[in-house]
Design an enzyme around this catalytic site. Structure first.
Site, short mmCIF file in Angstrom:
data_model
loop_
_atom_site.label_atom_id
_atom_site.label_comp_id
_atom_site.label_asym_id
_atom_site.label_seq_id
_atom_site.Cartn_x
_atom_site.Cartn_y
_atom_site.Cartn_z
N ARG A 128 0.70 -1.24 -0.10
CA ARG A 128 -0.02 0.05 -0.09
C ARG A 128 0.78 1.34 0.12
NH1 ARG A 128 -4.24 0.93 4.59
NH2 ARG A 128 -2.38 1.46 5.99
N ARG A 134 1.56 6.58 2.45
CA ARG A 134 1.18 6.73 3.76
C ARG A 134 2.28 6.88 4.79
NH1 ARG A 134 -4.26 3.75 6.31
NH2 ARG A 134 -2.82 3.86 7.93
P1 B4P Z 1 -7.03 -2.23 6.07
O1 B4P Z 1 -7.09 -3.13 7.15
O2 B4P Z 1 -8.37 -2.11 5.42
O3 B4P Z 1 -6.24 -1.15 6.54
P2 B4P Z 1 -6.64 0.05 7.42
O4 B4P Z 1 -8.29 0.45 7.39
O5 B4P Z 1 -6.09 1.37 6.74
O6 B4P Z 1 -6.14 -0.04 8.85
P3 B4P Z 1 -4.96 0.45 9.81
O7 B4P Z 1 -5.28 -0.11 10.98
O8 B4P Z 1 -3.78 0.36 9.04
O9 B4P Z 1 -5.46 2.08 9.94
P4 B4P Z 1 -6.26 3.10 10.69
O10 B4P Z 1 -6.61 4.02 9.63
O11 B4P Z 1 -7.42 2.46 11.32
O12 B4P Z 1 -6.04 -2.67 4.46
C1 B4P Z 1 -4.96 -2.38 4.42
C2 B4P Z 1 -4.52 -3.06 3.18
O13 B4P Z 1 -4.55 -4.30 2.98
C3 B4P Z 1 -4.93 -2.20 1.96
O14 B4P Z 1 -4.05 -1.64 1.18
C4 B4P Z 1 -5.87 -3.18 1.41
O15 B4P Z 1 -5.95 -3.24 -0.05
C5 B4P Z 1 -5.16 -4.46 1.74
N1 B4P Z 1 -6.09 -5.62 1.97
C6 B4P Z 1 -7.32 -5.54 2.16
N2 B4P Z 1 -7.69 -6.86 2.49
C7 B4P Z 1 -6.89 -7.75 1.51
C8 B4P Z 1 -6.96 -9.08 1.05
N3 B4P Z 1 -8.01 -9.89 1.64
N4 B4P Z 1 -5.78 -9.47 0.60
C9 B4P Z 1 -4.74 -8.65 0.19
N5 B4P Z 1 -4.68 -7.35 0.56
C10 B4P Z 1 -5.86 -6.94 1.33
O16 B4P Z 1 -5.33 3.68 11.85
C11 B4P Z 1 -4.18 4.61 11.63
C12 B4P Z 1 -3.69 5.50 12.79
O17 B4P Z 1 -4.94 6.19 13.27
C13 B4P Z 1 -3.38 4.39 14.01
O18 B4P Z 1 -2.12 3.86 13.63
C14 B4P Z 1 -3.55 5.20 15.04
O19 B4P Z 1 -2.36 6.13 15.21
C15 B4P Z 1 -4.72 6.38 14.65
N6 B4P Z 1 -6.07 5.77 15.06
C16 B4P Z 1 -7.11 5.22 14.54
N7 B4P Z 1 -8.01 5.00 15.32
C17 B4P Z 1 -7.92 5.23 16.45
C18 B4P Z 1 -8.34 4.85 17.82
N8 B4P Z 1 -9.45 4.42 17.85
N9 B4P Z 1 -7.59 5.12 18.75
C19 B4P Z 1 -6.42 5.84 18.82
N10 B4P Z 1 -5.68 6.00 17.59
C20 B4P Z 1 -6.54 5.57 16.58
#
Ligand code: B4P
Length: 187
Positions: A128, A134
């Site tokens: 990604r 990112r």
């Molecule tokens: P996703 O798992 O969809 O990634 P994400 O939603 O971005 O989760 P993440 O935990 O990383 O980030 P978030 O924004 O919540 O997919 C990742 C990749 O995998 C994509 O490229 C996708 O295409 C690929 N993929 C998916 N399914 C697949 C499959 N079956 N096979 C192959 N590839 C696949 O959080 C970011 C930051 O925000 C955190 O680190 C934290 O600092 C903060 N944050 C967010 N929520 C918070 C909270 N509640 N409390 C405190 N901090 C928080």
């Protein structure tokens, strides 16, 4: 339909939440997306969240709780929602229960946990990084995020299991196949 998506970073929460929006016509509430938008917009909230996000740490509870409370109070969330990335620790899970009561909303129906091995997570997020660039998708930060997940978020699996709401699904494989397995447990 009130769903919490649980799983390590990169387990497919955001990906499957998008499919669920289309299927059920209910909004996705992604704290990660909201925080990235705040950082990009240079808002006060974004300035406070930026350093923690770049280091792979959780952002302060009061910041994310404020985001979720505001969003859950909007009209389109009354008929249901998909929480993607929240709650991420025990304090957030407790606050969520009280928040739903205050808003006159029923409790969470199901917590869906997508299980993906660490090395597959690192592979996906480095992939990604090439597309989205990112800042938290570098290998050291990804490993930190996995560590934080194991320490702070993984205990929520027991929290929802104790309530009889947890379903763990294999998150490796074809996106559509995983989505079909999610629909099966929600039907
Ligand atoms: P996703 O798992 O969809 O990634 P994400 O939603 O971005 O989760 P993440 O935990 O990383 O980030 P978030 O924004 O919540 O997919 C990742 C990749 O995998 C994509 O490229 C996708 O295409 C690929 N993929 C998916 N399914 C697949 C499959 N079956 N096979 C192959 N590839 C696949 O959080 C970011 C930051 O925000 C955190 O680190 C934290 O600092 C903060 N944050 C967010 N929520 C918070 C909270 N509640 N409390 C405190 N901090 C928080």
């Amino acid at each position: 339909m009130r769903i919490v998506l649980l799983g390590a970073p990169g387990s497919g929460k955001g990906t499957q939440a998008k499919n669920l929006i289309t299927h059920y016509g209910i909004p996705q509430i992604s704290t990660g997306d909201a925080l990235r938008a705040a950082v990009k917009g240079g808002t006060e909230l974004g300035k406070k969240a930026k350093a923690a996000m770049e280091a792979g740490q959780l952002v302060a509870n009061e910041i994310v709780i404020g985001i979720v409370e505001e969003r859950l109070g909007e009209a389109d969330a009354r008929k249901g929602f998909i929480l993607d990335g929240f709650p991420r620790n025990a304090a957030q899970a407790d606050v969520l229960e009280g928040m739903l009561q205050r808003l006159g909303q029923p409790a969470i129906d199901k917590a869906i946990h997508l299980h993906v091995p660490d090395e597959e997570i690192v592979r996906r997020l480095l992939e990604r990084a090439k597309i989205e660039g990112r800042v938290d998708d570098t290998e050291p930060v990804i490993r930190k995020r996995i560590e934080v997940y194991n320490a702070e978020t993984k205990p929520l699996l027991d929290y929802y299991a104790a309530q009889g709401k947890l379903v763990t699904l294999e998150g490796v494989g074809d996106v559509d196949t995983i989505f079909a397995s999610i629909l099966k447990v929600l039907s």
